[in-house]
Enzyme design. Structure first.
Site, short mmCIF file in Angstrom:
data_model
loop_
_atom_site.label_atom_id
_atom_site.label_comp_id
_atom_site.label_asym_id
_atom_site.label_seq_id
_atom_site.Cartn_x
_atom_site.Cartn_y
_atom_site.Cartn_z
CE LYS A 196 -3.69 2.62 0.08
NZ LYS A 196 -4.74 2.72 1.06
CE LYS A 204 -3.70 7.41 7.30
NZ LYS A 204 -3.92 6.01 7.12
#
Length: 300
Positions: free
Chosen positions: A171, A239
């Site tokens: 990811k 983030k």
């Protein structure tokens, strides 16, 4: 069919939970905001008042939460999933968190007999609603095979990457490319605008050549209409990029392009636009260039 818990019913979590229910599974939900819980209960789900209670009633428990501390609290904290441990329980995290946090959680849950998978997703709210998400999975391969039918209810492209934490590494790599592509698209649109050339016609031309990508296929027309509602919030992109930068530091890896992308998304958040779509990073480039990307041309 299984008893399936889902904790974290935000922009991505709610439609993913719905797809599990549509696949015939009994759904037990928990969320900080109760409005979405009430919606899902009306649709056939049941609710639980804590992560522990969700775990006690479930064969599988999914989480989809904002950041590493949130997942750690829900799994290992008071009234957490660990306290609802029972034989055969499998924990699957769809959040994007630090790989080392995913490994820590897996190690701690294994001590009480819970098997874990880190299974972050890509595809935005569109993919979550359609059940066409890309899902990257880390953990025990046997546990992965057990959980695969549930993952197939939510995603179309499901890949086992490796042991715990490997899904989160995949990811991170995904977010390197997503963020870099959004920034590159924004720069291209701003360049066209500042040069006095219709950005829509530029997009139509380059999206049929080597520059073709998901961002160009899906985002420009919305940007031209100033439809900046989030499919994936810029604050979450920022983030995720911090996770990427921190992970790169851990493995002594230089990612200069990603570092610039991170700063641009942090600037967007500082401008008060973190709630907008990640493609709205174009607003940062517009501010730097003193222009606004616009067109009267409809993309074909």
């Amino acid at each position: 069919m299984a008893n399936v818990g889902y904790i974290g019913l935000g922009l991505m979590g709610a439609p993913m939970a719905r797809n599990l229910m549509k696949a015939g599974h009994k759904l037990i939900v928990h969320n900080r905001s109760q409005a979405i819980v009430e919606e899902l209960v009306k649709e056939g789900a049941s609710s639980a008042d804590s992560p522990k209670a969700v775990a006690e009633q479930s064969d599988f428990v999914f989480t989809n939460l904002p950041d590493s501390p949130d997942v750690e609290k829900v799994t290992l904290g008071a009234d957490g999933i660990r306290e609802g441990a029972h034989e055969g329980l499998i924990f699957i995290d769809n959040s994007t968190i630090k790989p080392e946090t995913a490994r820590l959680i897996a190690e701690e849950l294994e001590k009480v007999g819970i098997q874990s998978l880190d299974a972050p997703v890509s595809g935005g709210d569109i993919g979550a609603k359609a059940g066409t998400l890309t899902i990257m999975v880390g953990g025990n391969p046997t546990t992965y095979e057990t959980a695969l039918p549930l993952l197939q209810a939510m995603g179309k492209n499901i890949t086992y990457i490796g042991e715990s934490g490997a899904g989160q590494i995949a990811k991170a790599a995904n977010q390197v490319i997503v963020a870099g592509t959004m920034v590159a698209m924004a720069e291209a649109l701003v360049l066209a605008q500042k040069s006095g050339v219709d950005p829509a016609r530029v997009v139509e031309a380059i999206s049929r050549g080597a520059a073709q990508c998901w961002a160009l296929d899906n985002k420009p027309q919305k940007l031209f209409k100033r439809d900046l509602a989030p499919g994936f919030k810029a604050s979450m992109q920022a983030k995720d990029l911090k996770i990427v930068v921190d992970t790169a530091r851990t493995f002594n890896t230089s990612l200069p392009l990603t570092a610039v992308s991170h700063q641009l998304f942090e600037a967007m958040v500082a401008m008060g636009n973190g709630h907008l779509d990640n493609s709205a990073v174009v607003t940062v480039l517009e501010a730097l260039a003193n222009t606004t990307v616009q067109t009267d041309t409809e993309l074909s």
